[in-house]
Design an enzyme around this catalytic site. Structure first.
Site, PDB file in Angstrom:
ATOM      1  N   HIS A  16      -6.481 -22.126 -13.424  1.00 47.82           N
ATOM      2  CA  HIS A  16      -5.350 -22.747 -12.225  1.00 47.82           C
ATOM      3  C   HIS A  16      -4.118 -22.478 -11.604  1.00 47.82           C
ATOM      4  O   HIS A  16      -3.850 -22.793 -10.864  1.00 47.82           O
ATOM      5  CB  HIS A  16      -5.726 -24.536 -12.698  1.00 47.82           C
ATOM      6  CG  HIS A  16      -4.265 -25.111 -13.378  1.00 47.82           C
ATOM      7  ND1 HIS A  16      -4.901 -24.739 -14.337  1.00 47.82           N
ATOM      8  CD2 HIS A  16      -3.619 -25.722 -13.531  1.00 47.82           C
ATOM      9  CE1 HIS A  16      -4.146 -24.678 -15.790  1.00 47.82           C
ATOM     10  NE2 HIS A  16      -2.742 -24.969 -15.124  1.00 47.82           N
ATOM     11  N   SER A 111     -13.676  -9.860  -5.999  1.00 44.42           N
ATOM     12  CA  SER A 111     -13.105  -9.675  -5.374  1.00 44.42           C
ATOM     13  C   SER A 111     -13.729  -7.942  -4.304  1.00 44.42           C
ATOM     14  O   SER A 111     -14.340  -7.787  -4.297  1.00 44.42           O
ATOM     15  CB  SER A 111     -11.500  -8.184  -6.147  1.00 44.42           C
ATOM     16  OG  SER A 111     -11.292  -7.548  -5.804  1.00 44.42           O
ATOM     17  N   SER A 112     -13.052  -7.680  -3.330  1.00 40.44           N
ATOM     18  CA  SER A 112     -13.708  -7.011  -2.729  1.00 40.44           C
ATOM     19  C   SER A 112     -13.819  -5.455  -3.660  1.00 40.44           C
ATOM     20  O   SER A 112     -14.714  -4.739  -2.650  1.00 40.44           O
ATOM     21  CB  SER A 112     -13.375  -6.936  -1.126  1.00 40.44           C
ATOM     22  OG  SER A 112     -11.774  -6.583  -1.779  1.00 40.44           O
ATOM     23  N   CYS A 113     -12.700  -5.301  -4.241  1.00 37.19           N
ATOM     24  CA  CYS A 113     -13.074  -3.951  -4.519  1.00 37.19           C
ATOM     25  C   CYS A 113     -14.348  -4.005  -5.335  1.00 37.19           C
ATOM     26  O   CYS A 113     -14.659  -2.448  -6.240  1.00 37.19           O
ATOM     27  CB  CYS A 113     -12.057  -3.645  -5.866  1.00 37.19           C
ATOM     28  SG  CYS A 113     -11.803  -4.539  -7.263  1.00 37.19           S
ATOM     29  N   TYR A 140     -11.872  -3.333 -13.673  1.00 38.15           N
ATOM     30  CA  TYR A 140     -11.955  -4.370 -12.974  1.00 38.15           C
ATOM     31  C   TYR A 140     -12.923  -4.135 -12.130  1.00 38.15           C
ATOM     32  O   TYR A 140     -13.573  -5.926 -12.383  1.00 38.15           O
ATOM     33  CB  TYR A 140     -10.835  -4.763 -12.580  1.00 38.15           C
ATOM     34  CG  TYR A 140     -10.682  -5.745 -12.136  1.00 38.15           C
ATOM     35  CD1 TYR A 140     -10.224  -6.855 -12.235  1.00 38.15           C
ATOM     36  CD2 TYR A 140     -11.184  -5.935  -9.691  1.00 38.15           C
ATOM     37  CE1 TYR A 140      -9.816  -8.448 -11.526  1.00 38.15           C
ATOM     38  CE2 TYR A 140     -11.100  -7.444  -9.113  1.00 38.15           C
ATOM     39  CZ  TYR A 140     -10.551  -7.971  -9.973  1.00 38.15           C
ATOM     40  OH  TYR A 140     -10.541  -9.489  -9.502  1.00 38.15           O
ATOM     41  N   LYS A 144     -16.342  -7.291 -12.442  1.00 38.48           N
ATOM     42  CA  LYS A 144     -16.630  -8.273 -12.124  1.00 38.48           C
ATOM     43  C   LYS A 144     -18.253  -8.092 -11.064  1.00 38.48           C
ATOM     44  O   LYS A 144     -18.571  -9.151 -11.545  1.00 38.48           O
ATOM     45  CB  LYS A 144     -15.660  -8.411 -10.207  1.00 38.48           C
ATOM     46  CG  LYS A 144     -14.354  -8.613 -10.534  1.00 38.48           C
ATOM     47  CD  LYS A 144     -14.060  -9.592 -10.953  1.00 38.48           C
ATOM     48  CE  LYS A 144     -13.424 -10.803 -11.461  1.00 38.48           C
ATOM     49  NZ  LYS A 144     -12.776 -12.659 -12.346  1.00 38.48           N
ATOM     50  N   LEU A 170      -5.842 -11.273  -0.634  1.00 34.41           N
ATOM     51  CA  LEU A 170      -5.250 -12.627  -1.372  1.00 34.41           C
ATOM     52  C   LEU A 170      -3.592 -12.889  -0.713  1.00 34.41           C
ATOM     53  O   LEU A 170      -3.083 -11.818  -1.890  1.00 34.41           O
ATOM     54  CB  LEU A 170      -5.384 -13.391  -1.629  1.00 34.41           C
ATOM     55  CG  LEU A 170      -7.321 -14.091  -1.503  1.00 34.41           C
ATOM     56  CD1 LEU A 170      -8.332 -14.894  -2.782  1.00 34.41           C
ATOM     57  CD2 LEU A 170      -7.891 -14.158  -0.482  1.00 34.41           C
ATOM     58  N   HIS A 183       0.073  -7.302  -5.700  1.00 25.83           N
ATOM     59  CA  HIS A 183      -0.963  -6.548  -4.772  1.00 25.83           C
ATOM     60  C   HIS A 183       0.116  -5.778  -4.030  1.00 25.83           C
ATOM     61  O   HIS A 183       1.555  -6.394  -4.031  1.00 25.83           O
ATOM     62  CB  HIS A 183      -0.972  -7.099  -4.746  1.00 25.83           C
ATOM     63  CG  HIS A 183      -2.633  -7.567  -5.468  1.00 25.83           C
ATOM     64  ND1 HIS A 183      -2.705  -8.558  -6.086  1.00 25.83           N
ATOM     65  CD2 HIS A 183      -3.869  -7.220  -5.405  1.00 25.83           C
ATOM     66  CE1 HIS A 183      -3.738  -8.665  -6.554  1.00 25.83           C
ATOM     67  NE2 HIS A 183      -4.591  -7.410  -6.088  1.00 25.83           N
ATOM     68  N   LYS A 191       9.888  -6.327  -1.568  1.00 29.28           N
ATOM     69  CA  LYS A 191      11.335  -4.905  -1.550  1.00 29.28           C
ATOM     70  C   LYS A 191      11.382  -5.395  -0.143  1.00 29.28           C
ATOM     71  O   LYS A 191      12.908  -5.220  -0.064  1.00 29.28           O
ATOM     72  CB  LYS A 191      10.204  -4.008  -0.973  1.00 29.28           C
ATOM     73  CG  LYS A 191       9.342  -3.485  -1.899  1.00 29.28           C
ATOM     74  CD  LYS A 191       8.478  -1.905  -1.675  1.00 29.28           C
ATOM     75  CE  LYS A 191       8.107  -1.604  -3.252  1.00 29.28           C
ATOM     76  NZ  LYS A 191       7.667   0.073  -2.993  1.00 29.28           N
ATOM     77  N   ARG A 213      -7.225  -2.894   6.014  1.00 29.33           N
ATOM     78  CA  ARG A 213      -6.839  -3.518   4.680  1.00 29.33           C
ATOM     79  C   ARG A 213      -7.063  -5.100   5.217  1.00 29.33           C
ATOM     80  O   ARG A 213      -6.313  -4.904   6.285  1.00 29.33           O
ATOM     81  CB  ARG A 213      -6.030  -4.075   3.564  1.00 29.33           C
ATOM     82  CG  ARG A 213      -5.520  -2.939   2.413  1.00 29.33           C
ATOM     83  CD  ARG A 213      -7.041  -2.708   1.560  1.00 29.33           C
ATOM     84  NE  ARG A 213      -6.776  -1.910   0.762  1.00 29.33           N
ATOM     85  CZ  ARG A 213      -7.728  -0.717   1.159  1.00 29.33           C
ATOM     86  NH1 ARG A 213      -7.636  -0.533   2.171  1.00 29.33           N
ATOM     87  NH2 ARG A 213      -6.997   0.267  -0.555  1.00 29.33           N
TER      88      ARG A 213
END
Length: 327
Positions: A16, A111-113, A140, A144, A170, A183, A191, A213
């Site tokens: 959370h 995740s989309s990965c 990772y 998933k 996200l 990310h 930066k 992306r």
């Protein structure tokens, strides 16, 4: 949903405090749902005995499994063992205990990965397991994918109602701005902000800037997840009746990393030059979600990218003023 039904629901949000989990808590709280949460110090999800004791005591009826070890290219390359070990342990323990204690619905966040590196675009749910993964985040992604398969297997064998949701990239309130493991979008915000304060003429950026992306504001993601979990039984079950029991969560539009840097620099107010370090990896060439399965259920995002970056930057400034960033 009636007030009585709301009161009888006990909704556990695992993770959370993260970007995903905190957005879910905001969304659920706004709807008046009874949210259960535990910090890592209170409940270590990698420890099966602790997870089992928690479920036995709290008896949640609905679970959002947003807890995970996450990070960008640097973190995935540096800590591959932790990325596969911790994520496998977390999701195995939570999904298994959810079954043992009769959880009515569970939503597993990934995740989309998970999709192949050279996946057809836009990526559809049925593209899962159709090609090699991107090497920089393979541990990772495999964890998933195992979580999706676990949901499917438990549904098939035990009659559970466990659904997986795979958000696109996200960003939003509570994001990670550590330049070593964040990310791309939050890293660019920090930066450009720090370069603006220093008066730097140039800011370095990784790769060529050509990868495409897709980005979704975290509160939109949470809204989609709560929407899915609140679907009537027949519509929810229709999502479980196909393989994989998976729904892409995104906006359906993408842009190049080069265009993203331009947009973030405009929002932050940095007017210098971006210098691309082409010795650094680009990652997957394109990752655009096909969100037809979700939009056919009646959901669409509300926050466009420029407005969302502005909201994220305001959150960054607030947290910086509070001394949140020490690295």
């Amino acid at each position: 949903m009636s007030s009585t039904e709301q009161a009888n629901k006990r909704v556990y949000v695992a993770g959370h405090r993260g970007l995903v989990g905190s957005a879910l808590v905001r969304q659920l709280a706004a709807q008046g749902q009874n949210v259960i949460a535990r910090t890592h110090a209170e409940l270590d999800l990698t420890q099966a005995d602790q997870v089992e004791a928690f479920f036995a005591k709290e008896k949640p009826t609905h679970v959002y499994l947003a807890a995970a070890k996450v990070g960008g290219i640097v973190a995935n390359n540096t800590y591959p063992a932790e990325f596969i070990r911790d994520n496998l342990a977390i999701q195995t323990n939570v999904i298994h205990s959810a079954w043992r204690h009769g959880v009515e619905r569970l939503l597993f966040l990934g995740s989309s990965c998970i999709y192949p590196r050279e996946c057809p675009q836009p990526m559809r749910e049925e593209h899962l397991l159709t090609g090699p993964l991107e090497p920089t985040n393979r541990p990772y992604a495999l964890a998933k994918i195992a979580g999706i398969e676990m949901c499917s297997a438990y549904n098939r064998q035990y009659g559970t109602r466990f659904l997986a949701a795979m958000p696109t990239n996200l960003y939003g309130p509570g994001d990670n701005y550590n330049l070593q493991n964040s990310h791309v979008l939050p890293a660019l915000i920090r930066k450009f902000h720090e370069a603006k304060l220093r008066g730097d003429a140039q800011v370095p950026a990784w790769g060529t800037g050509t990868p495409l992306r897709e980005f979704l504001y975290s509160d939109d993601m949470a809204d989609a997840c709560v929407y899915l979990m609140g679907l009537p039984d027949d519509r929810f079950d229709s999502l479980l009746s196909v393989y994989p029991p998976l729904v892409n969560v995104g906006c359906g539009n993408d842009l190049s990393i080069k265009d993203l840097t331009q947009l973030v620099s405009e929002v932050v107010g940095y007017t210098g030059e971006v210098v691309w370090d082409t010795t650094k990896p680009d990652g997957t060439p394109r990752k655009l979600m096909d969100v037809g399965r979700l939009t056919s259920m009646g959901w669409s995002p509300k926050v466009d990218l420029r407005a969302g970056i502005g909201l994220a930057y305001a959150d960054f400034l607030k947290r910086q003023a509070e001394g949140a960033f020490r690295d």
